[in-house]
Each structure stands twice: as structure tokens, then as C-alpha cells.
Design an enzyme around this catalytic site. Structure first.
Site, PDB file in Angstrom:
ATOM      1  N   GLN A 191      18.702  21.093  -8.794  1.00 12.77           N
ATOM      2  CA  GLN A 191      19.978  21.748  -8.526  1.00 12.77           C
ATOM      3  C   GLN A 191      19.803  22.823  -7.461  1.00 12.77           C
ATOM      4  O   GLN A 191      20.781  23.326  -6.923  1.00 12.77           O
ATOM      5  CB  GLN A 191      20.515  22.414  -9.801  1.00 12.77           C
ATOM      6  N   PHE A 222      22.594  19.795 -15.795  1.00 12.00           N
ATOM      7  CA  PHE A 222      23.075  20.621 -16.916  1.00 12.00           C
ATOM      8  C   PHE A 222      22.394  21.984 -16.979  1.00 12.00           C
ATOM      9  O   PHE A 222      22.329  22.592 -18.036  1.00 12.00           O
ATOM     10  CB  PHE A 222      22.926  19.871 -18.247  1.00 12.00           C
ATOM     11  N   GLU A 226      18.005  23.819 -12.545  1.00 12.66           N
ATOM     12  CA  GLU A 226      18.320  24.950 -11.660  1.00 12.66           C
ATOM     13  C   GLU A 226      17.013  25.582 -11.188  1.00 12.66           C
ATOM     14  O   GLU A 226      16.820  25.801 -10.007  1.00 12.66           O
ATOM     15  CB  GLU A 226      19.196  25.981 -12.389  1.00 12.66           C
ATOM     16  N   ARG A 304      24.734  36.973 -19.100  1.00 15.03           N
ATOM     17  CA  ARG A 304      25.987  36.258 -19.324  1.00 15.03           C
ATOM     18  C   ARG A 304      26.349  36.254 -20.817  1.00 15.03           C
ATOM     19  O   ARG A 304      27.527  36.233 -21.172  1.00 15.03           O
ATOM     20  CB  ARG A 304      25.951  34.832 -18.746  1.00 15.03           C
ATOM     21  N   ARG A 336      24.277  24.602 -19.332  1.00  9.73           N
ATOM     22  CA  ARG A 336      25.751  24.634 -19.337  1.00  9.73           C
ATOM     23  C   ARG A 336      26.323  25.746 -20.224  1.00  9.73           C
ATOM     24  O   ARG A 336      26.230  25.685 -21.445  1.00  9.73           O
ATOM     25  CB  ARG A 336      26.262  23.270 -19.796  1.00  9.73           C
ATOM     26  N   PHE A 338      25.263  28.885 -19.882  1.00  8.75           N
ATOM     27  CA  PHE A 338      24.339  29.905 -19.387  1.00  8.75           C
ATOM     28  C   PHE A 338      24.338  31.178 -20.251  1.00  8.75           C
ATOM     29  O   PHE A 338      24.521  32.281 -19.753  1.00  8.75           O
ATOM     30  CB  PHE A 338      24.736  30.246 -17.939  1.00  8.75           C
ATOM     31  N   THR A 434      26.677  35.690 -11.748  1.00  3.61           N
ATOM     32  CA  THR A 434      26.776  37.098 -12.121  1.00  3.61           C
ATOM     33  C   THR A 434      25.991  37.977 -11.155  1.00  3.61           C
ATOM     34  O   THR A 434      26.220  39.169 -11.091  1.00  3.61           O
ATOM     35  CB  THR A 434      26.293  37.315 -13.565  1.00  3.61           C
ATOM     36  N   ALA A 503      26.571  27.653 -12.203  1.00  3.95           N
ATOM     37  CA  ALA A 503      27.596  28.647 -12.510  1.00  3.95           C
ATOM     38  C   ALA A 503      29.017  28.092 -12.335  1.00  3.95           C
ATOM     39  O   ALA A 503      29.955  28.858 -12.111  1.00  3.95           O
ATOM     40  CB  ALA A 503      27.400  29.912 -11.660  1.00  3.95           C
ATOM     41  N   GLU A 706      31.419  24.247 -16.726  1.00  7.89           N
ATOM     42  CA  GLU A 706      30.855  24.755 -17.972  1.00  7.89           C
ATOM     43  C   GLU A 706      31.858  25.073 -19.072  1.00  7.89           C
ATOM     44  O   GLU A 706      31.561  24.852 -20.255  1.00  7.89           O
ATOM     45  CB  GLU A 706      30.018  26.014 -17.686  1.00  7.89           C
TER      46      GLU A 706
HETATM   47  N1  MTE Z   1      28.417  17.229 -15.337  1.00  9.41           N
HETATM   48  C1  MTE Z   1      27.556  16.208 -15.186  1.00  9.41           C
HETATM   49  N2  MTE Z   1      28.027  14.955 -15.253  1.00  9.41           N
HETATM   50  N3  MTE Z   1      26.223  16.422 -14.992  1.00  9.41           N
HETATM   51  C2  MTE Z   1      25.699  17.701 -14.952  1.00  9.41           C
HETATM   52  O1  MTE Z   1      24.494  17.874 -14.767  1.00  9.41           O
HETATM   53  N4  MTE Z   1      26.163  20.109 -15.105  1.00  9.41           N
HETATM   54  C3  MTE Z   1      27.053  21.126 -15.645  1.00  9.41           C
HETATM   55  C4  MTE Z   1      28.493  20.887 -15.184  1.00  9.41           C
HETATM   56  N5  MTE Z   1      28.860  19.513 -15.414  1.00  9.41           N
HETATM   57  C5  MTE Z   1      26.593  18.803 -15.120  1.00  9.41           C
HETATM   58  C6  MTE Z   1      27.970  18.506 -15.285  1.00  9.41           C
HETATM   59  C7  MTE Z   1      26.676  22.476 -15.264  1.00  9.41           C
HETATM   60  S1  MTE Z   1      25.479  23.261 -16.154  1.00  9.41           S
HETATM   61  C8  MTE Z   1      27.271  23.135 -14.230  1.00  9.41           C
HETATM   62  S2  MTE Z   1      26.865  24.732 -13.847  1.00  9.41           S
HETATM   63  C9  MTE Z   1      28.275  22.485 -13.400  1.00  9.41           C
HETATM   64  O2  MTE Z   1      28.555  21.154 -13.792  1.00  9.41           O
HETATM   65  C10 MTE Z   1      27.775  22.476 -11.965  1.00  9.41           C
HETATM   66  O3  MTE Z   1      28.633  21.865 -11.104  1.00  9.41           O
HETATM   67  P1  MTE Z   1      29.937  22.587 -10.513  1.00  9.41           P
HETATM   68  O4  MTE Z   1      29.499  23.944 -10.102  1.00  9.41           O
HETATM   69  O5  MTE Z   1      30.291  21.709  -9.403  1.00  9.41           O
HETATM   70  O6  MTE Z   1      30.931  22.620 -11.621  1.00  9.41           O
HETATM   71  N1  HPA Z   2      25.206  31.070 -13.853  1.00  8.22           N
HETATM   72  C1  HPA Z   2      24.406  30.025 -13.633  1.00  8.22           C
HETATM   73  N2  HPA Z   2      23.281  30.107 -12.990  1.00  8.22           N
HETATM   74  C2  HPA Z   2      22.918  31.296 -12.543  1.00  8.22           C
HETATM   75  C3  HPA Z   2      23.694  32.422 -12.737  1.00  8.22           C
HETATM   76  C4  HPA Z   2      24.913  32.309 -13.426  1.00  8.22           C
HETATM   77  O1  HPA Z   2      25.665  33.267 -13.636  1.00  8.22           O
HETATM   78  N3  HPA Z   2      23.052  33.456 -12.197  1.00  8.22           N
HETATM   79  C5  HPA Z   2      21.912  32.946 -11.696  1.00  8.22           C
HETATM   80  N4  HPA Z   2      21.823  31.649 -11.889  1.00  8.22           N
HETATM   81 MO1  MOS Z   3      24.828  25.372 -14.917  1.00  8.69          MO
HETATM   82  S1  MOS Z   3      23.880  26.093 -16.596  1.00  8.69           S
HETATM   83  O1  MOS Z   3      25.089  26.994 -14.288  1.00  8.69           O
HETATM   84  O2  MOS Z   3      23.519  24.764 -14.048  1.00  8.69           O
END
Ligand code: MTE
Ligand code: HPA
Ligand code: MOS
Length: 758
Positions: A191, A222, A226, A304, A336, A338, A434, A503, A706
Site C-alpha cells: 500500500q 486492509f 501499509e 486514532r 481497517r 486503524f 491524523t 486512511a 474504513e
Molecule cells: N477494500 C478492499 N476490497 N480491499 C482492501 O484492501 N482496504 C481498506 C478499504 N477497503 C481494502 C478495502 C482499507 S484499510 C482502507 S484504508 C481503504 O480501503 C483504502 O482505500 P481508500 O483510501 O481508497 O478508501
Molecule cells: N490512518 C491510516 N494510516 C495511517 C494513518 C491514519 O490515520 N496515519 C498514518 N498512517
Molecule cells: Mo487502512 S487501515 O488505513 O490501510
């Protein structure tokens, strides 16, 4: 628009790291990891392993030319353990062999001698021994101490939530290849491409500019990728640097489960006080976060948890303290939500506890204390655009909460062996990293002379549909057939210094940067057309690939205009940059305005418990969710469904288990159960809230990744409700997950007096 990856996924044509055709001579890395959770490495004997045919070499900390240090926030984690090991599964060496099979065989031939030290797996024990990742932090609002005497009711207790395995379908992995001049290209399932690049540069002692990280897509992240996608990529790159051969490191499922950190388990204390009319007057909570053996992202996750400690409620007096406790488990990491879900579980437990003792329904307490515009969060941000009251009324008008309660009570009074339960779970989730500086992104757009478009951003596609959204933005700004737009891989050479895709902010940050780049190009093209027609750029419009001048359709098409611009030597490439305005946070004062906006929602969960077997089945989950103005309902609804089910899994069946020696017992798919199609609620109804949306969100379409996970928390309290209907003696433990075993024990738990009698 459908998810652009859908067809590739279902036909098996989508490319993941392990699908990239390998170059001749590719070698394979297998990690040798610590069998013990804490100790001093007395000796390691690699000699037998090295003589196995097909084993090329074994890399250890001694082979590292730069720093043996992969810590992101705090430099406290070695790539390869040098003297001491701090968790079972900690990498000690990388076996490089002609195949994975040979690597696995070689691993069995390594002899290690570790002088065992005391193992701590419990966060409260770690805190008592002052084993902390960083000093504790406290968020405060009002004055709790002087509030208790004014409270009519006070309840205290403990609430614990367990970890969660990410179980991305694609395990961790990377493939690194040598380029000329010692440069390295890494394909990584990460990620955070820039995190991989930065740490590789540090460990290999070379400039970041010599390392290119490329990500096509992830088979799920998920949060687990990261930061924790980094070590395997660094190891592969180290192999390349030393051997000048391509090296692939792909973790087997069991290695992945054993070596990587998970959602943080938390053990927490709460104390909650109410006025006579059941307003929450004061709330104190202490979080003991089980960080594992190194910081990883724990400080940010802990932060968080504090941000979301009061979930969707306004409480005038709050004191929330968090300890990040160092234990001998693999470093726990982003997952997800966090840390948000862990904080919310505690306040929901406190409310459920209060409701039981007060003899009211928990939802009445929830509804009575909802956050409103102008309320202050404990971290100083003033709530605005709060949709909770509207969402609650929407739920009541669509699904009649009181009628549901009555029906369930009636059902329970007329059935002895099956009982139903329900719960409401409101969610308020802050959108932004954050850490304010992380809230920036860039996009690079090329228009080719044939009118087709190439788009690069810092966004990583991990199943959440961000590439589809990027494609939509481009097609919309240019008014172009989406087929003309290509989403490129995420690559550090094209878009540099990226924040991880996390995030829930990926689409907002990268989408806004992309929107800006496309808009600048559009303006340039309009100027060119205006020149051609002797008009002004405001007279020009591009609709469905046709150029209009002063409202009149012209015979100039998009391709003609692009070519015209090129011949006039107008730049057809643009870089967009976006940094979220307004946000800030002062860690000394623990106050600020950290979030661009909040996402709101409410879930009504209904469950049936089989009181003979202790099994449970979800009848329905009804959700009113604030999407803003969703730019892609099918992608966004998919996020709600996936998040909900993942949250239900965390709360009801996924049971991470370490023994007191810090060894993972739930180390495979036969001992770790995630929701399958049979555990999904029979009905999931999603009602989008009608709202104007928020300008801080891309195209007013709010972040969605999330927040829905936290709807799953409702599952815990719905089960609890059903168990109590069967057994009034049931003592809530607020100890998630509420597994079938725990349900069964709860159903037949006997009261203190009965226990004495028998
Ligand atoms: N959805 C799918 N299908 N696969 C993933 O790995 N990660 C989740 C969420 N939905 C995830 C998912 C997490 S932890 C985050 S932070 C967000 O998607 C990241 O993507 P976005 O910032 O585009 O929402
Ligand atoms: N969310 C998800 N990932 C992160 C964050 C947060 O607030 N800060 C640093 N990494
Ligand atoms: Mo999502 S836990 O911020 O990758």
C-alpha cells in the site's frame, strides 16, 4: 461505471506480483525466522543448509551495507535480528535458492541456539513493567474528576477486543530485478510504494532515486500492507544487490500468518456517568494497546483510538488515556479502522453496561447522546456537517426501531430454544491521515497525440476500486469515453513521495490531485480551441469528445484538438498536486482540527441465536450511510458490504490465539475462521442518506473504505442481547469476539447464588 477490474478478477486475468512473468535466472527467497518469542541468539549454524543443492546463499544482518533498520515511526525494528529476538516469527535470515521448495528444505536444516528470556504477551503486564513503545497520551475535554459527584448513575468496567488477521487473499511478496548501474526495480504488493523505496534505500545504502517501486494492484491490503509489505521487498532488493540476479520473495500463507502483525488487541477500562435524564456527563477510559515487539504504526493507531474514543456521542467531560504496550508478539499494525474500532468498542460496551443496569434499551441511551453540530470533540475539532440525527430519523422512518424491538420481544416470549437480539451501532469516523503532512498527493497525466490518456497517481488499487474512481474523474473532466483512459501502475518514478494508500483518503487525495491536473490540461486545450475559432476559452466546451464554441457544435473532435495543440507545441502533460486545506493538530496540546470531515452512519443488526447449540445467524443488517454524493454506488456499496462483514468477523468468529510463550496457535486457515458466504447476514440493506455531500471529498463523494467496518461492532451487542433474553443471569464480559463457544457458555452461565448452592 462498473469496477474496471471486475472482469479481470473473475476471469483470473488480473496480474498480481507472483503472476509477473519471471526473468531467466530468477532466485527465490525464504525467510528463516525466530522459533522463540524472546531471547538472545547464542549461535546459528547455517552450514548444513548451505550445502543443500540449489541453495545459493543465506543473507543475514552481516550482509547489510546500510542500516539494519526498518522502523517507520520509531527506529526500533531490525530487518534481520542481530543479537536478540523479540517475537516468534522475527526474521533472522533470508535463504536464497533456486526454488521455494529448496528454500523450505534448507530452512529445516538450520540449527539455532537461543537463550530464552521472559516472554510478555499481555499488554497490562507490559504496562506494569513499564514496557512502553512511547509515553502514554491523554485527550481531555472538560473536567471528569469534578463531574462524578454530579452524576446520578456511574458504571465501571473492562472491555477487551482481540486482534484480527488481515487475510488478504494475496500474501505478502515482492519481486526485485537488477537494472543497469546497480539500480533496482521492485514489484511489490504494498500500500506504500514510497515506504518500500525509502526503507530499501536506507538498508541498501543507496539513493531513493536508484530504486523504482512498481505496484499494479494488491489482492487485498486492509492496512496489513501499509508498512508490513516493506521487509520482504527490502530482502528481495538486498538479494539483487548482492547477487545481481532477480529475486522473488513470496510468503506462504502460514509464513504470512506467523511473521506479520495484525489488528491490535486492546484491553481497556471505562467509567461512565449519567445525569438523571440519562445524558452522559463524564467518560473516562484507559486503553492498553498490545503493540507487539516494535512500534510499527502503533503510535498512530493508538492516536486514532483516542480520536474515536467517544464515537458518535457528545460528552462534555472526557479523559481518555492510551498506553502502547510492548509485548513479545509480532508488531501489530494498521487494520481497517486503524484503532478507531477498538476505541468505539469500549464506549459501546460502557453504554450496553449502563443500559442493562438502568433497565433501558441501549439505543435509547445512544439516541439521547448523539453528537450535534457545534459540539466539541475531545481533540478540539468542532463538529460540523453532522448527519447523525438525520440518519437516526431515517432509520426510524424506514425500519421502525421500536417495532423491531417489540417484534423481537414477542418472538422471545413465545420461543424457548431460539432467541433473537438486535442492536444499533452509530459510526462517526474522521477522514484524513491524523498526521497532517501525510495529507498530500500527486497525479501525472499524459494526453497522447491520438487523444488517448495515461494517468498515474499515488493511489494503490487493493480491491477498493480506487482505479475505477480515478478513471471516472479523468473521463468526467475531459468528457471522454472511459475506454480512452488508461490507469497506469503506481510507480515511484512517475509519482514520487507518496503517502500510503490508507486512511480511507486515497480517492480524495489522489482524486483531487488528478482533478487538478486534468482541469489544467482542459483549460490549455480550450485555449487552443479558442485561438482556432477566434473566441475566448470560456466560449469553448468539450462534450462527449466534441468541441462546442459559444454553444454551437463544431466539427472539431477531441482527437483533432489534441493533435492541433501538439502541433502548436502545447504541453500535453500535467502534474497535479493536492494538500488538504485547513487541517492541523498540535500534539503538545492534543488539540486541533485533524480531519477534513467525518463520515456518519448507523447500522441496525438483527440476530437469531440457537440456544441449544450456541450458534448464531444474522437475520439482517440495515444501514443508513452518509456517502455524500456517491460517485460510484456499486463500488461504494461493495465497500459497505465488505467492511461490514469484515467487522462482523472480528466481533464474532475470528479468534487470534497466541500461547503464553508468544507462539501463534491460529496459524492457518484450518484454525482461523473468517466469515464465509454462510456467515453473511441474510439481508444487508443499505440506504444512502440524502445529503449535499462535502466539498473536501472528491466530487462530494465521501470516503468509504474504513467506516463500514465499525458497523460490525453492532453484531457483538445484538448477540449479547439475545443471550440475555435466554439467560438473565448472563454476565457481560465485553470480551470480543463473541464466538459460538462464548455464546454457549453465556447461555448456560449460572448465577453466583446457584453456583454456591450447587
Ligand atoms: N477494500 C478492499 N476490497 N480491499 C482492501 O484492501 N482496504 C481498506 C478499504 N477497503 C481494502 C478495502 C482499507 S484499510 C482502507 S484504508 C481503504 O480501503 C483504502 O482505500 P481508500 O483510501 O481508497 O478508501
Ligand atoms: N490512518 C491510516 N494510516 C495511517 C494513518 C491514519 O490515520 N496515519 C498514518 N498512517
Ligand atoms: Mo487502512 S487501515 O488505513 O490501510
Amino acid at each position: 461505471m462498473k469496477n474496471i477490474d471486475a472482469k479481470g478478477h473473475v476471469t483470473g486475468k488480473s496480474i498480481y506480483v507472483d503472476d509477473i512473468p519471471t526473468i531467466n535466472g530468477t532466485l527465490y527467497g525464504v525467510i528463516f525466522d525466530s522459533p522463540l518469542a524472546h531471547g538472545h541468539i547464542e549461535s546459528v549454524d547455517y552450514s548444513k543448509a548451505l550445502t543443500l543443492p540449489g541453495v545459493i546463499t543465506i543473507l543475514t544482518h552481516e550482509d547489510i551495507p546500510g542500516e539494519n533498520q526498518i522502523g517507520g515511526i520509531i527506529p526500533d525494528e531490525e530487518l534481520f535480528a542481530s543479537k536478540d529476538v523479540h517475537f516468534a516469527g522475527q526474521p533472522i535470515a533470508l535463504i536464497i535458492a533456486e526454488s521455494n521448495q529448496i528454500g523450505f528444505e534448507a530452512r529445516k536444516l538450520i540449527d539455532i541456539n537461543i537463550l530464552e528470556k521472559e516472554v510478555i504477551v499481555d499488554p497490562r503486564e507490559a504496562q506494569k513493567k513499564d514496557q512502553l513503545i512511547l509515553p502514554p497520551r491523554t485527550f481531555e475535554l472538560g473536567d471528569t474528576e469534578n463531574s462524578w459527584e454530579k452524576c446520578a448513575h456511574i458504571f465501571e468496567g473492562q472491555a477487551d477486543s482481540n486482534g484480527q488477521e488481515h487475510l488478504y487473499i494475496e500474501t505478502q511478496g515482492a519481486y526485485a530485478i537488477p537494472l543497469e548501474n546497480g539500480h533496482i526495480r521492485i514489484s511489490s504488493s504494498t500500500q506504500g510504494p514510497t515506504a518500500v523505496q525509502r526503507i530499501t534505500a536506507r538498508v541498501l545504502n543507496m539513493g531513493m532515486n536508484k530504486i523504482e517501486v512498481d505496484v499494479v494492484r494488491l489482492g487485498g491490503g486492509f492496512g496489513g500492507k501499509e508498512d508490513q509489505a516493506t521487509p520482504w521487498a527490502v530482502m528481495a532488493a538486498l538479494g539483487v544487490q548482492i547477487l545481481n540476479k532477480p529475486v522473488k520473495v513470496i510468503l506462504s500463507r502460514m509464513d504470512d500468518m506467523r511473521l506479520t502483525g495484525k489488528r491490535h488487541p486492546y484491553s481497556s477500562d471505562y467509567k461512565i456517568g449519567f445525569s438523571k435524564d440519562l445524558k452522559i456527563m463524564a467518560y473516562e477510559t484507559t486503553f492498553f494497546q498490545n503493540a507487539g515487539a516494535a512500534a510499527d504504526l502503533s503510535p498512530a493507531v493508538m492516536e486514532r483510538t483516542l480520536f474515536h474514543a467517544t464515537n458518535s456521542y457528545f460528552i462534555p467531560n472526557v479523559k481518555a488515556t492510551a498506553y502502547s504496550c510492548k509485548t513479545n508478539l509480532p508488531p501489530n499494525t494498521a487494520f481497517r479502522g486503524f484503532g478507531g474500532p477498538q476505541g468505539m468498542f469500549v464506549i459501546e460496551s460502557a453504554l450496553a453496561h449502563a443500559a442493562q443496569e438502568l433497565g433501558v434499551s441501549a439505543y435509547q441511551l445512544q439516541k439521547n447522546n448523539l453528537l450535534k453540530n457545534g459540539n466539541e470533540f475531545p481533540y478540539g475539532q468542532i463538529a460540523d456537517g453532522v448527519e447523525l440525527t438525520k440518519i437516526w430519523s431515517e432509520m426510524e422512518s424506514k425500519f421502525d426501531i421500536e417495532a423491531v424491538e417489540k417484534e423481537i420481544n414477542y418472538f422471545n416470549s413465545s420461543n424457548t430454544d431460539i432467541k433473537k437480539g438486535f442492536s444499533l451501532m452509530p459510526v462517526t469516523f474522521g477522514i484524513s491521515f491524523t498526521k497532517t503532512p501525510m495529507n498530500q498527493a500527486r497525479a501525472l497525466v499524459h494526453i497522447y497525440t491520438d487523444g488517448s490518456v495515461g494517468v498515474s497517481t499515488g493511489a494503490v488499487e487493493m480491491g477498493q476500486g480506487v482505479n475505477t474512481k480515478m478513471l471516472q474523474i479523468t473521463a468526467q473532466v475531459f468528457s471522454l469515453d472511459p475506454k480512452r483512459v488508461r490507469l497506469e501502475s503506481t510507480n515511484t518514478t512517475r509519482v514520487a513521495n507518496t503517502s500510503p494508500s490508507a486512511a480511507s483518503s486515497t480517492a480524495d487525495l489522489n482524486g483531487k490531485a488528478l482533478h487538478q491536473a486534468c482541469s489544467a490540461l482542459l483549460e490549455r486545450l480550450k485555449n487552443c480551441a479558442a485561438d482556432h475559432f477566434g473566441a475566448q476559452s470560456k466560449d469553448i466546451e468539450i462534450k462527449s469528445e466534441t468541441i462546442y464554441c459559444q454553444g454551437e457544435r463544431t466539427d472539431i473532435r477531441w482527437n483533432d484538438l489534441v493533435l492541433m495543440a501538439f502541433l502548436k507545441r502545447i504541453c500535453l502533460t500535467e502534474n497535479g498536486h493536492y494538500a488538504t486545506p485547513r487541517i492541523n493538530f498540535n500534539m503538545e496540546k492534543e488539540k486541533g482540527h485533524p480531519f477534513a470531515y467525518h463520515v456518519y452512519g448507523l447500522a441496525l443488526t438483527e440476530i437469531t441465536v440457537d440456544c441449544i447449540r450456541g450458534t448464531s445467524q444474522f437475520d439482517s443488517v440495515k444501514i443508513v450511510h452518509d456517502f455524500g454524493k456517491t460517485m460510484n454506488p456499486s463500488v461504494d456499496f461493495g465497500q459497505i458490504e465488505g467492511g461490514l462483514v469484515q467487522g462482523i468477523g472480528w466481533m464474532t468468529m475470528e479468534e487470534i490465539s497466541y500461547n503464553d510463550k508468544g507462539q501463534l496457535l491460529s496459524n492457518s486457515l484450518s484454525t482461523y475462521k473468517v466469515p464465509d458466504i454462510y456467515s453473511v447476514p441474510k439481508d444487508v440493506i443499505i440506504e444512502p442518506l440524502k445529503t449535499e455531500g462535502n466539498d473536501m471529498a472528491i466530487l462530494k463523494s465521501k470516503a468509504v473504505g474504513e467506516p463500514p467496518l465499525m458497523y460490525g461492532i453492532g453484531a457483538y451487542f445484538a448477540i449479547e442481547n439475545a443471550v440475555r433474553a435466554f439467560n438473565p443471569n448472563f454476565n457481560s464480559t465485553f470480551d470480543a469476539p463473541f464466538t459460538h463457544e462464548k455464546i454457549l457458555m453465556g447461555l448456560y452461565e449460572i448465577s453466583e447464588s446457584e453456583r454456591v448452592d450447587s
